[in-house]
Design an enzyme around this catalytic site. Structure first.
Site, short mmCIF file in Angstrom:
data_model
loop_
_atom_site.label_atom_id
_atom_site.label_comp_id
_atom_site.label_asym_id
_atom_site.label_seq_id
_atom_site.Cartn_x
_atom_site.Cartn_y
_atom_site.Cartn_z
N ASN A 1 2.17 23.18 -18.86
CA ASN A 1 2.68 23.19 -20.24
C ASN A 1 2.96 21.77 -20.77
OD1 ASN A 1 2.68 26.05 -20.24
ND2 ASN A 1 4.53 25.96 -19.01
N GLY B 1 6.39 20.50 -21.37
CA GLY B 1 7.78 20.06 -21.25
C GLY B 1 7.90 18.69 -20.59
N ASP B 2 7.12 18.46 -19.53
CA ASP B 2 7.25 17.20 -18.79
C ASP B 2 6.89 16.02 -19.70
OD1 ASP B 2 7.53 18.52 -16.02
OD2 ASP B 2 5.71 19.38 -16.86
N TYR C 1 6.51 31.88 -24.12
CA TYR C 1 5.48 32.21 -23.15
C TYR C 1 4.99 33.61 -23.50
CZ TYR C 1 7.79 28.36 -20.72
OH TYR C 1 8.33 27.14 -20.42
N ARG D 1 11.34 27.75 -25.79
CA ARG D 1 11.08 28.04 -24.37
C ARG D 1 11.22 26.75 -23.57
NH1 ARG D 1 4.40 28.10 -24.42
NH2 ARG D 1 4.30 25.99 -23.56
N GLU E 1 12.37 23.56 -21.69
CA GLU E 1 13.50 22.63 -21.71
C GLU E 1 13.61 21.85 -23.02
OE1 GLU E 1 14.70 18.70 -19.10
OE2 GLU E 1 13.96 20.46 -18.12
N ASP E 2 12.50 21.22 -23.38
CA ASP E 2 12.60 20.29 -24.51
C ASP E 2 12.84 21.02 -25.83
OD1 ASP E 2 12.43 17.56 -25.48
OD2 ASP E 2 10.67 18.29 -26.56
N SER E 3 12.13 22.12 -26.06
CA SER E 3 12.31 22.80 -27.35
C SER E 3 13.69 23.45 -27.45
CB SER E 3 11.19 23.81 -27.61
OG SER E 3 11.11 24.72 -26.55
#
Ligand SMILES: Cc1cn([C@H]2C[C@H](O)[C@@H](COP(=O)(O)OP(=O)(O)O[C@H]3O[C@@H](C)[C@H](O)[C@@H](O)[C@H]3O)O2)c(=O)[nH]c1=O
Length: 386
Positions: free
Chosen positions: A12, A14-15, A197, A273, A275-277
């Protein structure tokens, strides 16, 4: 000071989403010289279209250097040399040669492992702990983001709330929806941003939205859920929108991170969904539903509960009950129609709670500033840090 941030894209966005945000903020607000090492430039390009995946090194508009971290990275590392501050994002395991370079440096770099976000209590005990290297004269520190004092805090740019408020007051919403090709956006009385997701029980929820008494617009960004919708509604392969009763369902192409944030600012309800969002939805101060990245043995549900315990403080009991039912069922891929109806009746309270929580959270120091302070302290206390 030169900072190297190493990022491996596991899955995805997020990283790279977190690393890219951190890089921008450190550079813009703290004057750090950033070199961002990324192993998957294609994914990076999805959220930052300026990135050219074929380049081994490039400098982006913000002045941030991006270096491609491939299996043949050693030649680049010889050119680069190590930085004074090294961030290993999410235990991504630095290249061996780079670690040797750090160990050989006269002044040892400050080496930090930036961890995943969690509201669990153990984070407080582990934040900022050192871990000496078993063979080399180096130590790394674990840096945990978090929601409370005593953790590394959350990524939040200086003046974020003021920027958002001004943008909304100056007609940002209409401009953005226009840029995204939404026709006559003013006819919709509710905007739902659905970033999630894939979900087994999506159809009943969409049907319920379509039966609402007011026209609603649901925007779905590119990704797993958009693909699932294309399977459910093959016409979405050819065109990007579909009417389901009173609901207009529209798929969006990849948008850059700034537009992504702006969409969260203008929606009435945000589904987020990972972490970041989640963090960006918190800053938007709008009602949100969080779907966690699934983990083995349902570990993500523990994370959800831990966050929930912080988030519900001061929330009216009926809202607590309805929201928990929705969040839990959403994360367990179960039918959420009935919890949705209950939640909708409490939308004003839900909105007020999110705004209040955001304002409280803003009183804490942000992650980039906390990182900079931590690094400064290390250099002051131990100039030949080893
Ligand atoms: C769809 C889309 C996303 N984005 C950005 C916003 C965010 O920075 C990022 C999405 O990141 P997240 O919200 O964290 O969700 P994610 O599901 O993409 O990332 C996840 O990846 C796993 C490997 C991690 O373990 C999870 O914790 C989580 O971070 O993508 C855009 O900028 N434009 C887009 O069009």
């Amino acid at each position: 000071m030169r900072w190297d941030i190493f990022c491996r894209v596991i899955d995805n966005f997020g990283d790279i989403g977190v690393c890219w945000r951190l890089a921008k903020q450190l550079q813009a607000e703290h004057g750090c010289q950033i070199r961002l090492w990324v192993d998957d430039l294609q994914s990076f390009q999805c959220i930052c279209p300026e990135v050219q995946p074929q380049l081994a090194r490039q400098v982006l508009t913000q002045g941030i250097e991006v270096w491609h971290w491939t299996d043949e990275v050693n030649a680049l590392l010889h050119q680069a040399g190590c930085a004074q501050v090294v961030i290993e994002a999410f235990a991504c395991d630095l290249p061996k040669l780079y670690v040797q370079q750090m160990a050989a440096a006269a002044t040892k770099p400050v080496w930090l492992n930036l961890e995943y976000l969690s509201a669990e209590d153990w984070v407080l005990d582990c934040h900022a702990l050192p871990s000496p290297h078993p063979q080399l004269p180096l130590q790394k520190h674990f840096f945990f983001p978090g929601f409370v004092k005593g953790t590394g805090g959350l990524l939040r740019e200086h003046n974020l709330v003021e920027t958002m408020t001004a943008w909304l007051q100056q007609g940002g919403k209409a401009r953005l929806l226009n840029e995204l090709g939404i026709e006559q956006p003013q006819r919709y009385q509710r905007l739902i941003f659905l970033f999630a997701y894939s979900h087994l029980e999506l159809m009943p929820l969409l049907t319920a939205w379509g039966q609402a008494s007011i026209p609603q617009l649901c925007l779905v960004p590119e990704g797993a859920l958009a693909n699932e919708l294309r399977t459910l509604f093959p016409q979405l392969v050819r065109c990007r929108s579909l009417a389901l009763g009173n609901l207009s369902l529209q798929l969006l192409p990849f948008i850059n991170q700034q537009q992504f944030d702006q969409l969260l600012w203008c929606a009435d309800v945000n589904f987020v969904r990972g972490e970041d969002s989640l963090v960006r939805a918190l800053w938007a101060g709008k009602p949100f539903v969080w779907q966690l990245y699934r983990q083995a043995e349902d570990a993500h549900l523990e994370k959800l509960t831990a966050f929930w315990q912080h988030f519900v403080q001061g929330m009216p009991a009926d809202l607590q009950q309805a929201l928990w039912q929705f969040w839990l069922h959403w994360n367990q891929q179960e039918d959420v129609v009935s919890p949705w109806q209950q939640l909708l009746a409490l939308l004003p309270e839900w909105q007020m709670h999110c705004l209040g929580w955001r304002n409280e959270l803003c009183k804490q120091g942000d992650l980039a500033k906390n990182l900079v302070r931590f690094v400064e302290k290390k250099f002051i206390l131990t100039p030949n840090f080893s």
